[in-house]
Motif scaffolding. Sequence first.
Motif, short mmCIF file in Angstrom:
data_model
loop_
_atom_site.label_atom_id
_atom_site.label_comp_id
_atom_site.label_asym_id
_atom_site.label_seq_id
_atom_site.Cartn_x
_atom_site.Cartn_y
_atom_site.Cartn_z
N SER A 60 50.11 56.85 92.01
CA SER A 60 48.65 56.97 92.01
C SER A 60 47.99 55.65 92.38
N GLU A 61 48.46 54.56 91.80
CA GLU A 61 47.92 53.24 92.12
C GLU A 61 48.17 52.88 93.58
N TYR A 62 49.34 53.24 94.07
CA TYR A 62 49.67 52.97 95.46
C TYR A 62 48.73 53.77 96.39
N GLY A 63 48.49 55.01 96.03
CA GLY A 63 47.58 55.84 96.82
C GLY A 63 46.18 55.28 96.86
N VAL A 64 45.70 54.78 95.74
CA VAL A 64 44.38 54.16 95.69
C VAL A 64 44.35 52.94 96.60
#
Length: 129
Positions: A60-64
Amino acid sequence: MERHPFARLFTVREANALIPKLSELLAEVARRRDELRRKAPQVEPALRASLFNGGGAPASEYGVEAYRLYLAVDVIRSLGLVLRDLDTGLLDFPHERDGRVVFLCWQPPEAEITHWHEPDEGFAGRKPL
């Protein structure tokens, strides 16, 4: 003047006037790129371990962060420029020269645009203005 797919063509003066803003934008792109690279090793194991839940917090953090990079690059693209290289910040400005579209070529830390190239030649074919 030949037809071209670019939203606009830049004069050398217009392109040079954008360099301070582009330096800031490219610094933002570099920050986002570096953050993605820093997070990448954490994402792969999470995704492999959890095929059905999306990878949890690391993914999720990577996607953001990937979206933030996209937005930073999109600002440059929306100005009508072509970002050729995320690592060097190499940019091309569509430009009319002798009735045809070529590219003014710039990359940090150059103080101003001093070269151009044909669309099919790229950086290796740079010629002085």
